[in-house]
Design an enzyme around this catalytic site. Structure first.
Site, PDB file in Angstrom:
ATOM      1  N   CYS A 282      46.189  26.196  33.853  1.00  0.00           N
ATOM      2  CA  CYS A 282      47.198  25.429  33.103  1.00  0.00           C
ATOM      3  C   CYS A 282      48.370  25.058  34.001  1.00  0.00           C
ATOM      4  CB  CYS A 282      47.663  26.221  31.896  1.00  0.00           C
ATOM      5  SG  CYS A 282      46.288  26.627  30.809  1.00  0.00           S
TER       6      CYS A 282
ATOM      7  N   LYS B  56      42.060  37.677  32.159  1.00  0.00           N
ATOM      8  CA  LYS B  56      42.456  36.706  31.127  1.00  0.00           C
ATOM      9  C   LYS B  56      41.870  35.360  31.539  1.00  0.00           C
ATOM     10  CE  LYS B  56      46.516  34.504  29.076  1.00  0.00           C
ATOM     11  NZ  LYS B  56      47.966  34.625  28.850  1.00  0.00           N
TER      12      LYS B  56
ATOM     13  N   ASP C  50      41.652  31.372  30.674  1.00  0.00           N
ATOM     14  CA  ASP C  50      42.360  30.310  29.952  1.00  0.00           C
ATOM     15  C   ASP C  50      41.464  29.083  29.726  1.00  0.00           C
ATOM     16  OD1 ASP C  50      44.626  29.223  28.754  1.00  0.00           O
ATOM     17  OD2 ASP C  50      45.954  29.937  30.337  1.00  0.00           O
TER      18      ASP C  50
ATOM     19  N   ASP D 155      50.673  29.063  22.379  1.00  0.00           N
ATOM     20  CA  ASP D 155      51.597  30.038  22.974  1.00  0.00           C
ATOM     21  C   ASP D 155      52.710  30.440  22.005  1.00  0.00           C
ATOM     22  OD1 ASP D 155      50.032  29.663  25.143  1.00  0.00           O
ATOM     23  OD2 ASP D 155      51.644  29.037  26.491  1.00  0.00           O
TER      24      ASP D 155
END
Ligand code: GAL
Length: 383
Positions: free
Chosen positions: A99, A125, A127, A184
């Site tokens: 990102c 993690k 994304d 988010d």
């Protein structure tokens, strides 16, 4: 076996964004020990986006750590984290770029999984930005899930596709241990209360070994941080509400504040034994949700969450989402307990640890604005 219980740890993103480096990670690792966070159960130290060079190594094709931020490389950090008895987490992305525009793992899944294993990584993690056009997102999670299982290391797979493509239906089958279900979070009352209201209906998909991740906590940020940009943060009552909601949901507890600077109030909240007992209960039951009032985007109704725990105990939380003090009320009959059967609920306040009365028909509490009352409870048969 990992992720039997909701994972607990800390992640750099909420407060630091791009401003990450070796010193921050080592100091934060020390804080886990010094503040007693490790003793309370927090174990994953996770570096989010922006840890790598902008391009892969032209010869090996591997993702490389940025030597300015991480001069001794990632293995050095994981060794440090492991020496403290903690676990080390990193970040990549299912797309071509992350990102924040660093290399993603698209079509490099097996190489990257091996690289993360070499780094001593225990948590990834993963994304969802910058997927090639027509890419099949769920398939990309399947591929990384497979790659992580093919390495010689147990790595917690933390998916992050923000709840898209009905993630609830397929994510568990990819081997993921937790999955982000929302966009988010930001450090505001509106943000976390909307996330909670939106995810209530999806909590039934969350269970041991694969938990609905309602995002990293903003508890203790007080407006300081990347996601605090333009928002003033929350007050302590609001952070109590956020933290206890995540506990009632059995959501992963990933701290997002600067733990090195955590104040006493925040530390007491995030290490509260009663709340952690609720969060970590092995049954990880979905709460019953009772609403007081009308639930509209511009007007969140007050909430009551009732959660069965193991050993015939339960947790009961009352949330006042309004701007004024008010009553939050539940008829026990609505929870499945008619007054006529002669069973009372005996409550203990989770914050004070004091007995908080026995109730047989109705519980009607005054709760301050944007605050909560949370109880552990037992059943009592009346004589
Ligand atoms: C977002 C993600 C955030 C953070 C950020 C990094 O997609 O939801 O939690 O990881 O990317 O750039």
């Amino acid at each position: 076996m990992i992720a039997q219980r909701p994972p607990m740890g800390w992640n750099t993103y909420n407060t630091f964004g791009r401003r990450i480096n070796e010193q921050l990670i080592l100091e934060s690792t020390d804080a886990f020990i010094d503040l007693g966070l490790k003793d309370a159960g927090y174990e994953y130290v996770v570096i989010d986006d922006c840890w790598s060079m902008h391009d892969r190594d032209p010869i090996t094709d591997k993702i490389l750590p940025d030597p300015e931020k991480f001069p001794h490389g990632m293995k050095y950090i994981s060794d440090y984290v492991h020496a403290k008895g903690l676990k080390f987490g990193m970040y990549s992305c299912a797309g071509v770029r992350t990102c924040a525009d660093f290399p993603g793992s698209f079509e490099h899944e097996y190489l990257d999984a091996q690289t993360f294993a070499e780094y001593g990584c225990d948590y990834l993690k993963y994304d969802y930005c910058n997927l090639p056009e027509h890419a099949d997102g769920p398939y990309l999670y399947r591929r990384m899930g497979m790659a992580l299982r093919a390495v010689d290391r147990e790595i917690l797979f933390s998916a992050c596709n923000w709840g898209m493509h009905d993630v609830y239906h397929w994510i568990r089958s990819t081997g993921a241990h937790m999955y982000r279900s929302t966009g988010d979070i930001s450090d505001s009352f509106g943000s976390f209360s909307r996330i909670a209201a939106e995810q209530e209906k999806n909590m039934c998909y969350s269970a041991p070994f694969c938990y609905n991740d309602t995002d990293m906590l903003t508890v203790g940020m007080y407006g300081n941080g990347l996601v605090g940009g333009g928002v003033s943060g929350c007050n302590d009552a609001e952070y109590r509400m956020q933290f206890s909601m995540w506990c009632m949901f059995s959501a992963p507890l990933m701290l997002g504040c600067d733990i090195r600077k955590m104040n006493a109030e925040t530390l007491a909240l995030v290490t509260n034994k009663n709340l952690l007992r609720i969060n970590q209960d092995p049954e990880a039951r979905t709460p019953i949700v009772i609403m007081n009032g009308e639930d509209r985007p511009d007007h969140l109704a007050n909430r009551i969450y009732f959660k069965h725990l193991s050993n015939n105990e339960f947790a009961l939380a009352f949330y006042n989402l309004h701007d004024q003090e008010g009553g939050v009320r539940v008829l026990l009959n609505d929870l499945g307990l008619p007054a006529t059967v002669g069973v009372s609920l005996a409550l203990t306040d989770v914050f004070t640890n004091e007995p908080a009365g026995q109730y047989r028909e109705v519980i009607d509490l005054k709760v301050p604005a944007h605050d909560c009352k949370v109880f552990l409870g037992k059943y009592v048969w009346n004589a």
